[in-house]
Structures are given as C-alpha cells and as structure tokens.
Design an enzyme around this catalytic site. Structure first.
Site, PDB file in Angstrom:
ATOM      1  N   HIS A 342       0.806  -1.217   0.000  1.00 57.41           N
ATOM      2  CA  HIS A 342       0.000   0.000   0.000  1.00 57.41           C
ATOM      3  C   HIS A 342       0.842   1.271   0.000  1.00 57.41           C
ATOM      4  O   HIS A 342       0.359   2.328  -0.391  1.00 57.41           O
ATOM      5  CB  HIS A 342      -0.932   0.019   1.211  1.00 57.41           C
ATOM      6  CG  HIS A 342      -1.855   1.191   1.222  1.00 57.41           C
ATOM      7  ND1 HIS A 342      -2.939   1.284   0.381  1.00 57.41           N
ATOM      8  CD2 HIS A 342      -1.831   2.340   1.935  1.00 57.41           C
ATOM      9  CE1 HIS A 342      -3.552   2.433   0.594  1.00 57.41           C
ATOM     10  NE2 HIS A 342      -2.908   3.091   1.520  1.00 57.41           N
ATOM     11  N   LYS A 420     -27.104  -3.526  -6.073  1.00 61.79           N
ATOM     12  CA  LYS A 420     -27.155  -2.090  -6.344  1.00 61.79           C
ATOM     13  C   LYS A 420     -28.476  -1.648  -6.960  1.00 61.79           C
ATOM     14  O   LYS A 420     -29.045  -0.619  -6.582  1.00 61.79           O
ATOM     15  CB  LYS A 420     -25.988  -1.737  -7.278  1.00 61.79           C
ATOM     16  CG  LYS A 420     -25.850  -0.272  -7.612  1.00 61.79           C
ATOM     17  CD  LYS A 420     -24.806  -0.074  -8.715  1.00 61.79           C
ATOM     18  CE  LYS A 420     -23.480  -0.708  -8.338  1.00 61.79           C
ATOM     19  NZ  LYS A 420     -22.457  -0.505  -9.409  1.00 61.79           N
ATOM     20  N   SER A 429     -28.559   5.611  -1.740  1.00 58.53           N
ATOM     21  CA  SER A 429     -27.175   5.302  -2.093  1.00 58.53           C
ATOM     22  C   SER A 429     -26.842   3.870  -1.683  1.00 58.53           C
ATOM     23  O   SER A 429     -26.957   3.521  -0.503  1.00 58.53           O
ATOM     24  CB  SER A 429     -26.214   6.264  -1.382  1.00 58.53           C
ATOM     25  OG  SER A 429     -24.908   5.739  -1.337  1.00 58.53           O
ATOM     26  N   GLN A 557     -14.944  -0.591   0.615  1.00 61.17           N
ATOM     27  CA  GLN A 557     -15.501  -1.141  -0.619  1.00 61.17           C
ATOM     28  C   GLN A 557     -14.619  -0.724  -1.765  1.00 61.17           C
ATOM     29  O   GLN A 557     -14.079   0.390  -1.782  1.00 61.17           O
ATOM     30  CB  GLN A 557     -16.923  -0.643  -0.876  1.00 61.17           C
ATOM     31  CG  GLN A 557     -17.532  -1.351  -2.084  1.00 61.17           C
ATOM     32  CD  GLN A 557     -18.621  -0.590  -2.804  1.00 61.17           C
ATOM     33  OE1 GLN A 557     -19.024  -0.976  -3.879  1.00 61.17           O
ATOM     34  NE2 GLN A 557     -19.103   0.497  -2.247  1.00 61.17           N
TER      35      GLN A 557
END
Length: 631
Positions: A342, A420, A429, A557
């Site tokens: 990372h 979704k 959302s 996410q």
C-alpha cells in the site's frame, strides 16, 4: 518515531465511485490538478466532537470539549499549527502525502503481510495440465505488462471520476518499486524513472527466485509464446525445494527484518540478488496447489488468503517478496491474484490493473513481425548465501507467519438477495445503505455502537492518496437504536434511515472536497512534531484514540468491473474488517478478524457476517412494506 495515531488507516482500499478511462496521455492533466486544501480549523473541531458524541460517555465528552475549546483559542496552539500547515500547503504539491507515507506506512514496525498489504483474488482459469498452467501464467503476465508499457510510454488513458481527471502518479509507483526495511523507518525505492529502467520481472517458484527479461532487444514485450518458453525453463530449474525460502523474511516485523536484511547485504551475491528483486517491474509468484476445498465459498476464502499471505510456511508464504509494490500470484489450479504494497499505491489503482488484466486475458494479439528473432536468454537464477544466523531468522519467520495466519479468521459470503439495482430503486445510495446495515449488524451483535470509518480517494487532488469518512453519526446511531424498538413505527424508522443516509452523503461530499478531519489532524500533529513543541492535550487525550484508531470496526468497498474480490488487511488485534463489493444484483462480503494477541476470544467473524445479511434483508423488508413516502 512511532506513528502518532491511526488517522488514515493505510491498509484500506478506497471509497467506491465509478471510474472511467478516457483517452489521453497519462500525465497530461497532472499540472492542472488542484492542490489539496487545508480545512478550516473550526469546522474540523466541530465535526470531531460530533463523531465523539456517538461513542463517548457524557463525562468523557465534556472533558474533550474543554480540550477542544483550549486548542481553538485565538492565538493559541491550534491557530499556530493551522498557520504552519497552510504555509506548508502553499509550498508543497500536497501537504499530506509525505506525512501520510511516513506515519501511516513507513514508520510502522508491524509486518507488512496481513497488517499493511492487501490481496486481490482476480479470477480462476480451468487448467487441465502443466502446459495449461504455464499458458495461463504467461497470459496474465502479458496483460500486466501491457499496463507497464502504457505507463512507460505515457499512453495509459487518464482515470476520471465524476467528470474530473485523477492523479496518475501512483501508476508510476506501482511498477519497479520496492519497500526497503530500516531499523526505525522504511524507505521506498522507485526504479522506473532511473537512467536505466528495469526490463525484467522476478519469478519465484518453490522459494527460488529468477530474473526474467520481459522485453526484447528492440523494446517490445515478450509474446505470450515467448513467456511460456521462459516459464517452462523456470519450472524445470526449480522442481525441488532445495533452498531456504529467503522471501519469508519479508513477513517479519520491520525492525527484525531490517536486522536480517543488513546481514544479508554483507554478502555480494545476496546484494546482487536482492537488487534484482527490488528493481524488477513486479514479482510473479508461481504457487503449487492449495488444499482442496468443498464449495465455491471455501474456494473464495482459500484464494483470498492465498493472495493475502500465501497460506503459511508449509505452503507459499515463502514464495513471496512482500516488500514489492506489486506481486502477481499464479496458482497451479489456475488461481490468479495480486498482493499489493500500500505504500506505493492505493487500491483503486491496483483494481484498475486487475480489471484490465482479467478483461483482456483471453485477448488474441496479432503476431509480431521482427527483422530477426533474438534467442531468448535463460532466466537467471538468483543466488543467496545463507549463514547460520540467517537460517535461524528464517526459522523464526516461519513460526511468526504461521502464528499470524492462525490468528486471522476470514468469512467470505455472497449476499444474492439483491444488489445495487434494488437499492437504487428506492432512491438510496447503495454504499450508504450497506454502511448503515453494517452499523445495525454490529449493534445487534455487540449491543453498542462503535467508531467506524471508510476510505475515500483523494486522487482528484495532485498526489492525493486516501482520507477517511466518519460513517457513524448522531443520525446513524438514532436509526440503529430505533430499528428493533417495537415502540417505533415503520414510517419513523424509514425517516431515521433517510436522515442517516443524508448525513453520510454530506460527510462523503465533505471528504471528497478535501475536508477530512482525520488527515487534517494528522497534518496539525505533524506540525507540532516538526516544531518540537509540547504535544497539545487534544492529541494525547484517550478520546482522540477512540475516534481515529478504530479499535472495533473498519470497512471498505472497492468497485470492480470483473468480479475481483479484495481482502483488506487488519493492522491490529480485536478489529473486525468488513470488505464488500456491491454489484448490480448481489453483494460480495468478506468479514475478517485478527486475534493475534490472544485477547479477544469468542469474537470471530461469523456472527457479524450473519448479522449483516439479516440487517440487509430486514432493512429492505422495511422499505418494501412501508407505504411510499417522499424520499
């Protein structure tokens, strides 16, 4: 110096927003990107207190309010630190980036494996024989090399988000990069922009490393057929495990690895071998078979863990070099994945690379016509001279990684009731809906609310990395506590959900505009350290740790176009991580928990995973059976 606080949570991925590729030279928009702003001090302090209201007792909150008032006094320490940070922002491309890397990545002494790197399970291909395995590996490598070639040639299309160009610097940092251990802090080496940029990758099989040139003398990448020839040579040269797995040393705590690293560097052969690994474009890890699994969910879990840590000393944790910016994982069963450092780049960049590789792995490429075909040089096996002291370090590393792996529990599940599309059908959302479901699930399991944040990309700013959105709010707590209250009417519960979602939207927009409280405090704290002044009480107060160290819950996410699965890491024991992907008609969920210090018995991911599924169903049921209201 140790990191001052967990203000940004370096291991997280990014806030999901649709990213599209638009034609254009890779760095063409870089100078036009705005600088990251410094948020107003008063705004940050007020939001900080609102976050604490959801997790502190009244006496703790009153104490913290007094500290905040003292910090904000006109002419006081807060104002002086704010002025210093504003000067820094004026004189640098990004006032946050260096501090972010220093305190959230390079200063940390914990192992990078599990704690800092993250894994991605890209896909699996049906391979029936050794030739099929080799060709799958060659195709995947070729597609990753496509990205590297586009980065080198400045032809990689610019990423856009919400119509705005994003910083592309991290693509340059993924390839040909490596983290170098130090006794107190690590460093990053980037070789792509050197006077003699590398043209090789490193491949590791049965713990043995090889340097493999992947560009021909005329500059074109090796074809899939040429890569097959070279991989066959590597497999043939390393059929037996007859050397010490030097790579497993990269799983150690950083101070211990630094000592072993310095010992290895005393030998000339070791220096040359490590230099080849560090400068390579990326490392390809050629793994054997994983233990058989019984079903699809078990396979997903096994593949994710293979990408995250390699499975332990008896499997493939020694078949890695975890300090590399990018490792490509290729299993004998056709499993394809990556492991990412990372410090070099965030999850959104690595996911774009994964999506491209998976989407194009079966692409037919036209034959390349050459004036003459150069003979392929043999891949060069990298030699290591192992002293008795280094051998002992390797044995300790094996024991250490095995203990870590035993302490990590991962639950992978597929929520296939809706996704979704259904959530959007209620004009809500999807991400905020799932965030509220996670909070409801946690409250049901542990009978309390906790500090919970999620990452957002800052790549709309020059050299931007990530910042955290505080998901828990007064509104979300009100919704969570009311949901199972039989005295509350359904319409009231829906209204409370809408208020919680609206608050989450406002906070998301604030962070996306560069107004994140965590990174602002990190910048102010860094100013205090640089000025060598006494640390302000606001930063040493226990409430500060409760707000930003996220001792109980982390979430993330990452959007994917090709069904890739991510496995974010956990940097401390006692923390649940919920990592999810919201697709059109389903939600992939990974809940993990680290019990490394043996102090959190009975807190495994399964109850929370089940509670999350129940919460999603219950919330949708509430919407379906409640008379339509204006939303």
């Amino acid at each position: 110096m140790q990191k001052p606080c967990g203000l940004v949570k370096s291991y997280h991925l990014v806030k999901p927003v649709s990213v599209s590729l638009v034609a254009g030279r890779t760095m063409s928009h870089q100078k036009q990107l705005p600088k990251m702003p410094v948020p107003p001090l008063k705004q940050t302090c007020e939001l900080y207190l609102s976050v604490l209201e959801t997790i502190l007792k009244a006496d703790e909150l009153n104490h913290t309010k007094k500290l905040v008032e003292e910090f904000m006094k006109a002419g006081g320490v807060g104002e002086r630190l704010q002025q210093g940070l504003e000067r820094k922002a004026h004189n640098t491309e990004n006032w946050l980036t260096d501090d972010y890397l220093k305190y959230e990545c390079l200063n940390l002494r914990k192992p990078v494996v599990i704690c800092l790197n993250f894994g991605v399970l890209c896909t699996t291909k049906d391979t029936r024989d050794k030739q099929g395995e080799i060709r799958t590996a060659a195709e995947f490598i070729a597609r990753i090399l496509d990205i590297n070639t586009m980065v080198d040639n400045q032809t990689l299309p610019v990423d856009y988000m919400r119509g705005k160009p994003l910083c592309m610097k991290q693509y340059e940092q993924v390839f040909s990069s490596c983290r170098i251990p130090g006794p107190k802090t690590d460093s990053l080496l980037f070789f792509a922009k050197s006077s003699n940029p590398p043209k090789h990758i490193t491949a590791v099989h049965n713990g043995q490393f090889f340097a493999l040139d992947v560009y021909n003398s005329h500059g074109t990448p090796l074809t899939v057929e040429q890569l097959c020839v070279q991989l066959e040579r590597i497999y043939s040269s390393s059929k037996k495990i007859n050397t010490e797995p030097v790579g497993i040393l990269t799983t150690l705590q950083r101070d211990l690895w630094s000592k072993s690293y310095n010992s290895l560097m005393q030998d000339e052969n070791n220096r040359e071998s490590m230099s080849a690994i560090q400068s390579s474009i990326f490392t390809v890890c050629l793994d054997g078979p994983m233990p058989p699994v019984s079903d699809e969910m078990s396979y997903r879990r096994s593949g994710l863990l293979q990408a995250l840590h390699g499975g332990g000393s008896q499997l493939y944790s020694g078949n890695r070099w975890f300090d590399k910016g990018l490792q490509v994982i290729i299993g004998e069963d056709g499993t394809l994945g990556i492991n990412c450092g990372h410090a070099a780049a965030d999850g959104s960049v690595l996911m774009e690379i994964c999506d491209y590789a998976v989407a194009n792995i079966n692409r037919k490429t036209p034959p390349v016509m050459h004036v003459h075909a150069d003979p392929l040089p043999m891949p060069r096996k990298l030699q290591f001279n192992i002293t008795p002291e280094i051998k002992q370090d390797i044995e300790e590393a094996k024991q250490h990684i095995d203990r870590m792996i035993q302490s990590l529990v991962l639950k992978a599940s597929l929520f296939d009731h809706f996704g979704k599309n259904t959530i959007k059908g209620h004009r809500m959302s999807p991400n905020a809906f799932v965030q509220m479901a996670i909070q409801l699930a946690y409250y049901r399991v542990y009978k309390k609310c906790c500090s919970m944040m999620e990452p957002a990309s800052m790549r709309v700013f020059r050299l931007g990395r990530i910042a955290m959105i505080p998901s828990n709010s007064i509104a979300s707590v009100a919704f969570v506590k009311a949901f199972d209250d039989p005295k509350k009417q359904n319409l009231e519960k829906v209204e409370l959900l809408e208020k919680a979602l609206e608050e989450h939207r406002k906070r998301t927009e604030m962070v996306m505009r560069g107004q994140a409280i965590g990174v602002h405090f990190l910048g102010l704290l860094s100013q205090a350290l640089e000025a060598q002044i006494p640390m302000p009480d606001i930063f040493t107060d226990t409430s500060f740790s409760k707000a930003f160290d996220f001792y109980e819950m982390t979430t993330s996410q990452l959007t994917t176009k090709t069904q890739c699965l991510t496995c974010a890491c956990i940097d401390q024991p006692g923390v649940h991580d919920v990592n999810y992907s919201i697709m059109d008609n389903h939600i992939d969920v990974r809940v993990s928990f680290l019990d490394a210090l043996d102090t959190c018995k009975g807190k495994d991911p399964t109850p929370l995973s089940q509670a999350l599924e129940d919460a999603l169903l219950d919330m949708m049921d509430l919407l379906e059976k409640t008379p339509r209201v204006k939303r």
